[in-house]
Design a protein around this motif. Sequence first.
Motif, short mmCIF file in Angstrom:
data_model
loop_
_atom_site.label_atom_id
_atom_site.label_comp_id
_atom_site.label_asym_id
_atom_site.label_seq_id
_atom_site.Cartn_x
_atom_site.Cartn_y
_atom_site.Cartn_z
N LEU A 155 51.97 29.91 68.86
CA LEU A 155 52.99 30.80 68.31
C LEU A 155 54.31 30.64 69.06
O LEU A 155 55.39 30.68 68.46
CB LEU A 155 52.51 32.26 68.39
N SER A 156 54.23 30.46 70.37
CA SER A 156 55.45 30.34 71.18
C SER A 156 56.21 29.07 70.84
O SER A 156 57.45 29.03 70.95
CB SER A 156 55.09 30.34 72.68
N ALA A 157 55.50 28.02 70.45
CA ALA A 157 56.17 26.77 70.10
C ALA A 157 57.02 26.92 68.84
O ALA A 157 58.01 26.20 68.67
CB ALA A 157 55.13 25.66 69.89
N VAL A 158 56.67 27.87 67.98
CA VAL A 158 57.40 28.07 66.72
C VAL A 158 58.42 29.19 66.85
O VAL A 158 59.56 29.07 66.38
CB VAL A 158 56.41 28.38 65.57
N HIS A 159 58.04 30.28 67.52
CA HIS A 159 58.90 31.46 67.66
C HIS A 159 59.38 31.55 69.11
O HIS A 159 58.79 32.25 69.93
CB HIS A 159 58.14 32.72 67.25
N LYS A 160 60.45 30.83 69.42
CA LYS A 160 60.88 30.68 70.81
C LYS A 160 61.64 31.89 71.33
O LYS A 160 61.87 31.99 72.54
CB LYS A 160 61.75 29.42 70.95
N ASN A 161 62.09 32.79 70.48
CA ASN A 161 62.90 33.93 70.92
C ASN A 161 62.16 35.25 70.81
O ASN A 161 62.77 36.31 70.78
CB ASN A 161 64.20 34.00 70.10
N CYS A 162 60.84 35.19 70.75
CA CYS A 162 60.05 36.42 70.64
C CYS A 162 59.83 37.00 72.03
O CYS A 162 59.28 36.34 72.93
CB CYS A 162 58.71 36.12 69.97
N LEU A 163 60.23 38.26 72.24
CA LEU A 163 60.12 38.90 73.54
C LEU A 163 58.66 39.05 73.96
O LEU A 163 58.30 38.82 75.13
CB LEU A 163 60.80 40.27 73.50
N LEU A 164 57.80 39.43 73.03
CA LEU A 164 56.39 39.63 73.37
C LEU A 164 55.74 38.32 73.80
O LEU A 164 54.98 38.28 74.77
CB LEU A 164 55.65 40.23 72.17
N LEU A 165 56.01 37.23 73.08
CA LEU A 165 55.42 35.94 73.44
C LEU A 165 55.95 35.44 74.78
O LEU A 165 55.21 34.86 75.58
CB LEU A 165 55.70 34.92 72.34
N ASN A 166 57.24 35.67 75.03
CA ASN A 166 57.81 35.30 76.33
C ASN A 166 57.12 36.06 77.46
O ASN A 166 56.77 35.48 78.50
CB ASN A 166 59.31 35.59 76.33
N PHE A 167 56.89 37.36 77.24
CA PHE A 167 56.18 38.16 78.24
C PHE A 167 54.75 37.65 78.42
O PHE A 167 54.24 37.59 79.55
CB PHE A 167 56.17 39.63 77.80
N ALA A 168 54.11 37.26 77.32
CA ALA A 168 52.74 36.78 77.40
C ALA A 168 52.65 35.48 78.21
O ALA A 168 51.73 35.29 79.02
CB ALA A 168 52.17 36.57 75.99
N ILE A 169 53.62 34.57 78.01
CA ILE A 169 53.63 33.32 78.77
C ILE A 169 53.80 33.61 80.26
O ILE A 169 53.11 33.02 81.12
CB ILE A 169 54.74 32.39 78.27
N GLN A 170 54.71 34.54 80.58
CA GLN A 170 54.90 34.90 81.99
C GLN A 170 53.63 35.50 82.58
O GLN A 170 53.26 35.20 83.73
CB GLN A 170 56.06 35.91 82.12
N LYS A 171 52.94 36.28 81.80
CA LYS A 171 51.70 36.90 82.27
C LYS A 171 50.62 35.84 82.50
O LYS A 171 49.86 35.90 83.48
CB LYS A 171 51.22 37.92 81.23
N ILE A 172 50.56 34.86 81.62
CA ILE A 172 49.58 33.77 81.78
C ILE A 172 49.87 32.98 83.05
O ILE A 172 48.95 32.60 83.79
CB ILE A 172 49.61 32.86 80.54
N LEU A 173 51.15 32.74 83.34
CA LEU A 173 51.51 32.04 84.57
C LEU A 173 51.12 32.83 85.80
O LEU A 173 50.62 32.28 86.79
CB LEU A 173 53.02 31.76 84.58
N LEU A 174 51.33 34.15 85.77
CA LEU A 174 50.95 34.99 86.90
C LEU A 174 49.44 35.01 87.11
O LEU A 174 48.97 35.24 88.23
CB LEU A 174 51.47 36.42 86.69
#
Length: 647
Positions: A159-178
């Motif tokens: 989903l992040s690859a298609v919707h690059k400006n989604c706040l929830l997906l951005n937060f989810a990626i940061q959470k996965i990194l943590l």
Amino acid sequence: MAQPGEGQPQDPNLLSSLEELLRRTDYVLEVKSWDTIVKYITAGGKPDHLVECLADSYVGYAQMAGLVCQWLKVADGSDAAGATTSAQQPGMEAGADAPSTSRSSKQQLDEFHFLKEFTKSRFDPDKLSGVFMQYGGKPPPWLEGMTSDPRGRQLIYELSAVHKNCLLLNFAIQKILLQGHEDEVASVGSSLAGYFTVFHRLLAARLRAVLGHKDRPTGAAGSAAAGSSGAAASGGSSSSSGSDVDLHGIARELTDSCAQSQHTYLHAQQLLVWLGRHPRGSVFRRLSQELEITAASSHSAVWSMMRMFVPPGSPPSAMEACTLTAKILAAKAPALPALDVIQLAALYTSDDPPPLYPIQHPQLLHLLLSAVFTPGKAMAEDMRAACIELLARATTGLDGLGEDEQQHVDSYTAEVASGTAERLEATQTALCEVLRLGRDAWERARQMAAEDAVSIYKIAEIPVAAMALLHYMRCQLGLRAYYDEAASQSASPIYIRFAMLVAKKQPGLMKWVIELVESALLALGSQRADLSKLCLDAAITLMRDCGGAAEVMAMVDRWSKEADPSMVRYLILQVLAVLGPPYSPAFAAWLLQHMAASGIRRGREVQRRSGVLLQEFANVCASIKFVPPLKPKELALLQELRVARAQ
């Protein structure tokens, strides 16, 4: 005894809303259905009416979906595929869960697979813009479950690859990194490069990995050799740290992610150029060059940015050298701008020449080699002299040591730094000798004379001259019309011997030698079996004596698709005769794959000496555990060879 709900005040509005929930399709399967049932009874609802609502609303869509999924598994045989995937899991290394997750997602046609596809088709980032406010400034509770599950994380990546400006997906990626899944996020590739914080964090992690690589400063000839194979480090045999950092893989990851946009490219280049001016910075300068080459393939303006990365305090001649180099690189082969090339050579032969790093760019070296050492290509004498001058100067000097790096160079570098004038003259002589030998072979179609052997040995000792020789020979051996000439019968074996000499003298040019052999095999096709066998024998020698097993195996995989099956059988039998056991599972499986594809059979080979080799190979394979398992055709062939042994 009073029944539940009796004697309790009833709220008609509350009961009506609860009954509406209970009548929803398959509500009894909802996670919160029990809470609704308790509220309904507490509000005075009748148990019999409750049961009636739940029973009438039950359809069983979940059970239907599960049944259809089972049918799909039976129909396409994905049960076996799933079993194969499961069998592979124990043998995988830690941190490799992302690729396996992707494969299992494609193979498992279960409920999650269809829910994922449904979510991807209906996902609307605008509807999630207020999701944090909905939960009091906190992330939704279901996000924790998604980020903790491998398949849930895979859905977030897609989903992040298609919707690059989604706040929830951005937060989810940061959470996965943590959560410590940096390697998994990095394996997704360039699709997440649009998230700058994610990109910067992964870039820093990759650069830290590069720092663990113990590299020594080398000349530009080694850098050019590394550039030909896509390497991130300088040429030659480089030692790695205890973690054995894969600089090739890191270079591919960096170029894949950094070349996606202007801001990621500029940010990465600024970091690499800054790191390149520090001790042991040659590897970062090499990565910077690889990034330029990759980005320029899709953005022509990249070369004009070279001036932006000139180190502060450089002389004006360095800026002029970068400008001329950028013009040459932007022009591309075969129409190199002769005036710019001649001006650049004059700049470096002046009394105050600029630093060497502009002309040590691998792409420039490749363009110059192609322009000068392509047979039958007309070129003015002053242009040819300028190209040879640039090639010699770029490959005989050290590649622009960084700040304070002189304090860290070892005895090897000190030895290379001395005698520059002598090495420059020797390199120019060797390059001219390549041109003479190649011109004689092409125009006069004569066999290489014995007195030329001394010149060839000198050429093989100098990396850039060896590259020029390989390029010239590949242009000939890779041309179908060349084999129509009578001289090719005697000249081709000599060319192959020259290539093998280069492979032994210059291990960094292994890929060039293998590409030469592959070009010759493709050009020969099904004609001239004697020359094809000579090329295959050379490939086996590269596997045995030069450490090129993986590269040769990849070359054979490409060549065998169009090759005469008899030639593939010849290669396999020669490999078994030259390379004895023990065999790794991957190598044995590779041999079995080509045996089955080329039609090796017991009845054809058992009466010959090759039958003994095949039987011995089958005996060795009996003790090998193949992961993934062999295909049915390969298993049948192996069983056939074992039967032959038993007889």
